[in-house]
Design an enzyme around this catalytic site. Structure first.
Site, PDB file in Angstrom:
ATOM      1  N   HIS A   1     -62.154 125.001   8.986  1.00  0.00           N
ATOM      2  CA  HIS A   1     -61.217 125.135   8.395  1.00  0.00           C
ATOM      3  C   HIS A   1     -61.674 126.288   7.143  1.00  0.00           C
ATOM      4  CE1 HIS A   1     -59.465 120.922   9.784  1.00  0.00           C
ATOM      5  NE2 HIS A   1     -60.017 120.995  10.226  1.00  0.00           N
TER       6      HIS A   1
ATOM      7  N   ASP B   1     -58.393 128.253   6.201  1.00  0.00           N
ATOM      8  CA  ASP B   1     -57.927 128.839   4.666  1.00  0.00           C
ATOM      9  C   ASP B   1     -57.683 130.726   4.357  1.00  0.00           C
ATOM     10  OD1 ASP B   1     -57.411 125.761   3.764  1.00  0.00           O
ATOM     11  OD2 ASP B   1     -60.419 126.030   2.886  1.00  0.00           O
TER      12      ASP B   1
ATOM     13  N   GLU C   1     -49.951 124.576   7.385  1.00  0.00           N
ATOM     14  CA  GLU C   1     -49.668 126.243   7.888  1.00  0.00           C
ATOM     15  C   GLU C   1     -47.907 126.506   8.023  1.00  0.00           C
ATOM     16  OE1 GLU C   1     -50.123 123.825  11.439  1.00  0.00           O
ATOM     17  OE2 GLU C   1     -50.597 123.129   9.838  1.00  0.00           O
TER      18      GLU C   1
END
Length: 264
Positions: free
Chosen positions: A131, A135, A161
């Protein structure tokens, strides 16, 4: 510092009140103002200068606190409408701007276009690289979007997203051009992860405009663009589809359709 300076000037303007007030009191006691000033010039100069300094300083401090409070309030307001990760505006702000532009469109008749952009296969980035990497990709994508957004356009992150672009004065064709501009910028961007891996990602976009959907509400316009985005995904991704076009489902389906597959 704007209010601080203004408050200081206000304080200076009030400063003569102290010596004039004392002169008035002395005059009410029977003393001649001219004789009083002649007898105690130093006292009145001291009072005038002292109150001038004190009132100006007090005004400056008060104004400075007001300036800082205003800056803090603006910062809090900005936080409330900004996506914390990417720095783009958030869905709350975007929805408010959409409603405002819809109201303006009804008043003036100038069309309004909306583009929704969703990253392709973004879940795989999180699954394969974590993750934190995801990011990093989102931040880089936001930079790519901002780099090609033009004056008057509003870009926002409206989901995990998913991004959106509000285009006042645009019909569907102009909206498609703007979405393509964003899609191309995303496809060209590279994200270098902290382990040195370089990732590139594509995006799909759906566009709808009130020029072709004059009676559409904000919710209907958004739903039409979202359905066009779904069609872009179904057609192979990394492309832009306009609501109502041959590549999209019918406009009425966009308004009445309910369940849609989750974007990926």
């Amino acid at each position: 510092m704007k209010r601080a300076g203004a408050r200081a000037l206000q304080g200076m303007a009030m400063a003569p009140g102290a010596p004039l007030g004392w002169l008035l009191i002395r005059s009410m006691s029977g003393a001649s103002p001219a004789a009083e000033l002649a007898a105690e010039p130093g006292l009145y100069l001291y009072m005038a200068f002292g109150t001038l300094v004190i009132f100006a300083l007090f005004g400056f401090i008060l104004g400075d606190r007001e300036d800082r409070l205003e800056r803090s309030n603006r910062a809090l307001e900005d936080l409330a409408i900004t996506d914390g990760l990417t720095g783009l505006r958030n869905r709350r702000y975007f929805q408010a701007r959409l409603d405002e532009e819809q109201a303006e469109r009804r008043r003036t008749g100038v069309p309004l276009a909306l583009a929704i952009i969703d990253l392709d296969y973004f879940k795989r980035v999180n699954d394969q690289h974590g993750h934190v990497a995801g990011d990093d990709v989102l931040v880089n994508v936001a930079r790519a979007i901002s780099s090609v957004t033009r004056q008057g356009e509003t870009e926002a992150r409206v989901g995990g997203e998913e991004f959106a672009l509000l285009l006042p004065g645009s019909d569907a064709e102009a909206g498609r051009d703007a979405a393509e501009r964003v899609r191309s910028a995303i496809a060209a961007a590279e994200t270098r992860l902290r382990d040195g891996t370089v990732l590139r990602i594509t995006a799909s976009a759906g566009v709808a405009s009130t020029a072709e959907m004059p009676d559409a509400t904000s919710a209907e316009l958004y739903r039409a663009a979202d359905r066009a985005l779904y069609d872009a995904k179904a057609a192979g991704r990394n492309r832009t589809v306009v609501a109502g076009s041959h590549a999209s489902t019918k406009y009425q389906d966009a308004l009445t359709g309910t369940s849609e597959a989750e974007h990926e």
